[in-house]
Design an enzyme around this catalytic site. Structure first.
Site, PDB file in Angstrom:
ATOM      1  N   ASP A  72       6.341   3.653  -6.293  1.00 45.84           N
ATOM      2  CA  ASP A  72       6.137   2.944  -5.025  1.00 45.84           C
ATOM      3  C   ASP A  72       5.669   3.932  -3.956  1.00 45.84           C
ATOM      4  OD1 ASP A  72       6.170   1.077  -3.030  1.00 45.84           O
ATOM      5  OD2 ASP A  72       8.334   0.728  -3.070  1.00 45.84           O
ATOM      6  N   GLU A  85       2.585  -0.536  -5.367  1.00 41.93           N
ATOM      7  CA  GLU A  85       3.669  -0.307  -6.311  1.00 41.93           C
ATOM      8  C   GLU A  85       3.349  -0.887  -7.673  1.00 41.93           C
ATOM      9  OE1 GLU A  85       7.336  -2.763  -5.834  1.00 41.93           O
ATOM     10  OE2 GLU A  85       6.428  -3.322  -3.932  1.00 41.93           O
TER      11      GLU A  85
HETATM   12 MG   LIG Z   1       5.727   0.861  -0.834  1.00 41.20          MG
END
Ligand SMILES: [Mg+2]
Length: 438
Positions: free
Chosen positions: A18, A114
């Site tokens: 992420d 992500e």
């Molecule tokens: Mg993020």
């Protein structure tokens, strides 16, 4: 369903990668002088604008994703407010997903910034999962110039919580068999299934940590949450079955949704959110040379009601104006039917994706297409801010230079030791959990 340990992989090979505060990080990359300041990136800077991403410094003042810009300005008037430049971010997003695919064919994108991936079987090439995670972080940093956080565990759920726990620039490995122990001390809001409302109910039962949920008898949770009660308890133990599913190139649908921290009563603001979702969807369609046959809308009203509406026009849509026009028409009808109540979640999507037809459509000009193509070509050449629609110009208070917005600001330096804060979480407290969860 009866869960047994056999449902779980015995090795931690699932990564959740992420990018940290993606939009803000991208702005800081091209404007390093803003580092250490509270920075807020929003889709629209007027009263109707909604926050996309806040820097960790701004989060310390309570600024959150999906919050109205007006509220963010009240909480942190000294923040630098920038308008989202989706085109600029999408180039980095593509680079990011390409880096991941260098390490495994099993990459499941979960948004622009992500993705989940499973690296089982790639040890010979790249080493153990934790090593792969470290290499991905290094490449993202070297090649994109921003940081990523990675969680490593046996499944997507635990890896998602782990990457959040490490933010920013974290790498958290949860060894197989330690999932429940990792979850136990963490606050309930860190479990992706627990939204604000669910958290309130749990808190009223004296439940504060994920471990508290795991210790609560299933029957008690079912009494409060219906069939989701049992699921909630399994999740609290770190049990999650859905495997990583590779998705390459040809998406079957493209959608964007946003969950408001405070239910949104303002129709203009909801329309502004739809507009920015339509622009992002159209951008993705045009990048892949696709059009969509069906446009759909998702609305959630508190506490638990979610409705979906869709419409299949006679010709496939591929520009933002068309996606928005159909989306907002669905919205007006559905919202009126529901007494224009405040909205918890709003989402726009396109389905039945087809190759973009280039021939002139009957009874329709190509003006919209040409305009969009021209705008995109100019943006590619001169940067995202070089071409603005007239209405964007009006509400954008910033001058631009060399394709960058130059904000007029004077903000005090803050302590950069900002505590990482929770991201806005999708609350699965309705009858229809999002299909792409977690
Ligand atoms: Mg993020």
């Amino acid at each position: 369903m009866e869960y047994t340990p056999e449902h779980m992989s015995d090795r931690a090979t699932v990564l959740h990668v992420d990018l940290d505060a993606f939009y803000v990080s991208m702005e800081l990359r091209r404007r390093p002088e803003l580092r250490g300041l509270p920075v807020v990136v929003a889709g629209g800077l007027g009263n109707r604008g909604v926050v996309n991403t806040a820097s960790y410094e701004a989060r310390r003042f309570g600024v959150r994703s999906a919050m109205p810009v007006s509220q963010a300005r009240r909480l942190c008037p000294q923040a630098v407010f920038l308008e989202s430049d989706y085109h600029y971010y999408s180039v980095a997003s593509k680079q990011f997903h390409a880096i991941l695919r260098d390490f495994s064919p099993l990459v499941e994108p979960a948004g622009a910034d992500e993705a989940y991936m499973d690296v089982a079987g790639t040890e010979q090439l790249f080493g153990a999962a934790a090593e792969v995670a470290a290499r991905i972080k290094a490449r993202v940093n070297a090649e994109i110039g921003i940081t990523a956080s990675v969680g490593v565990s046996v499944n997507k759920l635990v890896s998602k919580v782990a990457s959040d726990a490490g933010k920013p620039n974290g790498l958290v490995v949860v060894e197989a068999g330690t999932e429940a122990a990792f979850f136990a001390p963490r606050p309930i809001r860190e479990l992706p299934m627990v939204g604000r409302r669910t958290a309130e109910v749990l808190t009223s039962l004296g439940i504060r940590t994920i471990g508290d949920i795991a210790r609560t008898p299933e029957a008690a949770l079912v009494a409060k949450f219906g069939k989701h009660g049992a699921e909630l308890r399994q999740r609290a133990l770190g049990i999650f079955d859905a495997p990583v599913v590779a998705q390459r190139g040809d998406a079957k649908s493209i959608s964007r949704d946003i969950t408001f921290d405070t239910d949104e009563p303002d129709g203009d603001r909801l329309r502004a959110v739809l507009r920015s979702q339509a622009e992002r969807i159209a951008k993705e369609l045009s990048t892949s040379g696709k059009a969509a046959r069906t446009v759909s809308l998702r609305l959630r009203f508190p506490p638990f009601e979610t409705l979906s509406r869709s419409f299949t026009p006679s010709v496939a849509v591929d520009v933002a104006d068309e996606v928005y026009a159909h989306g907002v028409a669905l919205f007006e009808r559905a919202w009126a039917e529901n007494d224009r109540r405040p909205v918890r979640l709003i989402g726009l999507g396109v389905h039945n994706i087809v190759e973009r037809a280039r021939q002139l459509r009957l009874g329709e000009t190509l003006e919209a297409d040409r305009l969009q193509d021209t705008v995109e070509a100019l943006r590619d050449r001169y940067g995202g801010a070089s071409v603005l629609r007239a209405n964007e110009l009006q509400r954008n208070p910033y001058r631009h230079r060399d394709g960058d917005y130059i904000p007029p600001f004077s903000a005090p330096k803050l302590d950069p030791a900002a505590a990482p804060d929770e991201e806005v979480r999708e609350a699965i407290d309705g009858a229809h959990p999002p299909a792409d969860w977690p």
